[in-house]
Design a protein around this motif. Structure first.
Motif, PDB file in Angstrom:
ATOM      1  N   GLU A  64       0.809  -1.207   0.000  1.00 23.55           N
ATOM      2  CA  GLU A  64       0.000   0.000   0.000  1.00 23.55           C
ATOM      3  C   GLU A  64       0.846   1.263   0.000  1.00 23.55           C
ATOM      4  N   GLY A  65       0.208   2.390  -0.268  1.00 25.48           N
ATOM      5  CA  GLY A  65       0.892   3.681  -0.220  1.00 25.48           C
ATOM      6  C   GLY A  65       1.670   3.880   1.070  1.00 25.48           C
ATOM      7  N   MET A  66       1.102   3.407   2.179  1.00 23.98           N
ATOM      8  CA  MET A  66       1.779   3.578   3.472  1.00 23.98           C
ATOM      9  C   MET A  66       3.144   2.902   3.482  1.00 23.98           C
ATOM     10  N   LEU A  69       5.497   5.369   2.201  1.00 22.06           N
ATOM     11  CA  LEU A  69       5.706   6.432   3.187  1.00 22.06           C
ATOM     12  C   LEU A  69       6.694   5.975   4.265  1.00 22.06           C
ATOM     13  N   PHE A  91      -2.572  13.497   7.143  1.00 21.96           N
ATOM     14  CA  PHE A  91      -1.409  12.760   6.643  1.00 21.96           C
ATOM     15  C   PHE A  91      -0.117  13.510   6.947  1.00 21.96           C
ATOM     16  N   VAL A 138       2.795  17.120   2.282  1.00 17.04           N
ATOM     17  CA  VAL A 138       1.806  16.336   1.539  1.00 17.04           C
ATOM     18  C   VAL A 138       1.230  17.219   0.437  1.00 17.04           C
ATOM     19  N   CYS A 140      -1.646  16.455  -1.946  1.00 10.03           N
ATOM     20  CA  CYS A 140      -3.098  16.473  -1.701  1.00 10.03           C
ATOM     21  C   CYS A 140      -3.384  15.878  -0.324  1.00 10.03           C
ATOM     22  N   THR A 142      -5.866  14.350   1.393  1.00 10.16           N
ATOM     23  CA  THR A 142      -7.137  13.702   1.055  1.00 10.16           C
ATOM     24  C   THR A 142      -8.239  13.932   2.104  1.00 10.16           C
ATOM     25  N   ASP A 168       4.460  13.438  -0.124  1.00  3.77           N
ATOM     26  CA  ASP A 168       3.399  12.457  -0.332  1.00  3.77           C
ATOM     27  C   ASP A 168       2.466  12.989  -1.422  1.00  3.77           C
ATOM     28  N   VAL A 170       0.379  10.769  -3.008  1.00  2.34           N
ATOM     29  CA  VAL A 170      -0.433   9.569  -3.238  1.00  2.34           C
ATOM     30  C   VAL A 170      -1.787   9.923  -3.867  1.00  2.34           C
ATOM     31  N   ALA A 171      -2.401  11.015  -3.407  1.00  2.00           N
ATOM     32  CA  ALA A 171      -3.770  11.320  -3.844  1.00  2.00           C
ATOM     33  C   ALA A 171      -3.849  12.410  -4.911  1.00  2.00           C
ATOM     34  N   GLN A 193      -3.920   3.155  -5.996  1.00  2.00           N
ATOM     35  CA  GLN A 193      -5.375   3.018  -5.872  1.00  2.00           C
ATOM     36  C   GLN A 193      -6.148   4.334  -5.813  1.00  2.00           C
ATOM     37  N   LYS A 194      -5.453   5.459  -6.040  1.00  2.00           N
ATOM     38  CA  LYS A 194      -6.171   6.742  -6.002  1.00  2.00           C
ATOM     39  C   LYS A 194      -6.399   7.222  -7.442  1.00  2.00           C
TER      40      LYS A 194
HETATM   41  C1  LIG Z   1      -4.505   7.095   0.610  1.00  2.95           C
HETATM   42  C2  LIG Z   1      -3.363   7.919   1.049  1.00  2.95           C
HETATM   43  C3  LIG Z   1      -2.202   7.360   1.609  1.00  2.95           C
HETATM   44  C4  LIG Z   1      -2.060   5.920   1.940  1.00  2.95           C
HETATM   45  O1  LIG Z   1      -2.359   5.087   0.927  1.00  2.95           O
HETATM   46  P1  LIG Z   1      -2.818   3.601   1.269  1.00  2.95           P
HETATM   47  O2  LIG Z   1      -2.954   3.004  -0.064  1.00  2.95           O
HETATM   48  O3  LIG Z   1      -4.123   3.687   1.996  1.00  2.95           O
HETATM   49  O4  LIG Z   1      -1.763   2.985   2.097  1.00  2.95           O
HETATM   50  C5  LIG Z   1      -1.168   8.201   1.942  1.00  2.95           C
HETATM   51  N1  LIG Z   1      -1.242   9.529   1.761  1.00  2.95           N
HETATM   52  C6  LIG Z   1      -2.350  10.119   1.247  1.00  2.95           C
HETATM   53  C7  LIG Z   1      -2.376  11.588   1.080  1.00  2.95           C
HETATM   54  C8  LIG Z   1      -3.435   9.322   0.877  1.00  2.95           C
HETATM   55  O5  LIG Z   1      -4.548   9.896   0.382  1.00  2.95           O
END
Ligand SMILES: *Cc1c(COP(=O)(O)O)cnc(C)c1O
Length: 370
Positions: A64-66, A69, A91, A138, A140, A142, A168, A170-171, A193-194
């Motif tokens: 996962e994204g985490m 991180l 975040f 960060v 975005c 989220t 970060d 991710v989003a 997954q975003k």
């Molecule tokens: C969703 C998200 C994460 C973590 O992603 P996961 O896939 O849930 O581990 C990290 N940072 C931001 C800003 C996110 O939106």
């Protein structure tokens, strides 16, 4: 199933892109590392680099994204290292806590969670006094529905010779312009997954030469370590069995964005976000974000309408097929969110979502209690 069309508006995981779905359904080689996988890995690195605005190396991990991180922090930082966390949300603030959990000396600049970065005087003063090894931020946020402008912070990082800038994205990556190299980002974190609309379980990190140096110096070993990925191509080996289907789906999703045209994709996100905000305003639903904050093109956070409990509101929407989300931290129970990222950044989908909200509002909270 109910009589209404499903309207997926959760800010991740998003509905899979058809190309990602098709990639998941194929059969790939032996599952061992093969030339074909290494080629797929290289092609995916290139596409993600394009979306992230970086020519830096790209590490693609299973998880996962985490994972990205944590892996980026643990691979670069040693206990006692100074980290300046610049946060405008759950975040950003959490990344500061993660670094503190690793034994780093952490200074936090935490703005209200409905704000975005603007005046950097306090950051500049903190860098001057504290001399951090790393700044974290960060793009975005989220849970807040905001997008932090990062160019200025990157300039400050470079001008004040902070060794590492951790971002970060991710989003936002794939739904908004990310310019990691222009912003002097050393560790650029992304997930599948975003906005990419690939299945969960792929994460990636853009790693600058300075960050690779820090990784070598730290020599951290672990499942989430970046180090072993440095030699994927020279050794023809991954640190563990790679997730071929996941990589293929990530590749297909990123390729679809590049094929549609990044400018078109970003415009599609901007337009749907505006449509969302305008529609909410028409219903007298107030945005969570502060007046002068930057709203994210990928997710909108709004206040739960008056008279409603958050859970009942979300349930009433879900009963009509609209899948929205609550939020986290101090926003829990007060804020709900619509994720219009990736496949979900679509005007017809948003129109349906707004219609459902209008209908549920018209019925009122009493109807949902019956
Ligand atoms: C969703 C998200 C994460 C973590 O992603 P996961 O896939 O849930 O581990 C990290 N940072 C931001 C800003 C996110 O939106």
């Amino acid at each position: 199933m109910n009589a209404y069309t499903e309207i997926p508006m959760v800010p991740g995981p998003t509905t899979l892109h058809p190309d990602a779905l098709a990639a998941m359904g194929r059969d790939y080689g032996s599952g061992q590392i093969e030339t074909a996988y290494l080629q797929l890995y290289a092609d995916t690195q290139k596409l993600l680099g394009t979306l992230a605005g970086t020519g830096n190396d790209m590490v693609i991990m299973t998880g996962e994204g985490m994972l990205a991180l944590w892996g980026a922090l643990k691979s670069c930082l040693a206990p006692g290292d100074r980290v300046l966390s610049v946060a405008t949300g759950v975040f950003g603030d959490g990344i500061g806590d993660m670094a503190a959990g690793l034994g780093c000396e952490v200074r936090k600049i935490t703005l209200p969670f409905n704000a975005t970065l603007d005046d950097l005087t306090a950051v500049e003063e903190a860098v001057d006094r504290f001399r951090p090894r790393m700044i974290t931020a960060v793009h975005c946020e989220t849970p807040s529905g905001t997008l932090n402008p990062l160019a200025e912070l990157g300039r400050l990082k470079a001008a004040m010779n902070v060794p590492l800038f951790y971002v970060d994205a991710v989003a936002s990556l794939g739904g908004a312009p990310v310019m990691a190299d222009d912003w002097h980002v050393d560790l650029l974190l992304g997930g599948s997954q975003k906005c990419l609309s690939a299945p969960p379980s792929m994460a990636f990190v853009g790693v600058s030469p300075a960050a690779w140096e820090a990784v070598e110096q730290r020599a951290y070993q672990g499942y989430d370590a970046l180090g072993p990925f440095r030699t994927v191509h020279s050794d023809g080996r991954c640190p563990y069995t790679p997730y071929w289907h996941g990589t293929a789906a990530l590749h297909a999703a990123a390729a679809a964005i590049v094929a549609e045209g990044t400018e078109q994709v970003f415009a599609r996100h901007r337009n749907v976000a505006r449509q969302c905000r305008d529609g909410l305003q028409e219903m007298d639903i107030r945005l969570f974000t502060a007046e002068n904050a930057v709203n994210s093109p990928t997710v909108t956070a709004a206040l739960v309408p008056r008279g409603w409990e958050c859970a009942a509101w979300l349930q009433a929407l879900a009963a009509r097929g609209l899948r929205a989300a609550g939020s986290f931290g101090p926003m829990a129970g007060k804020v709900f969110r619509l994720g219009h990222m990736g496949t979900q950044a679509h005007p017809r989908l948003m129109e349906k979502a707004l219609q459902v909200m209008a209908q549920v509002l018209e019925q009122g909270p009493a109807a949902s209690r019956r």
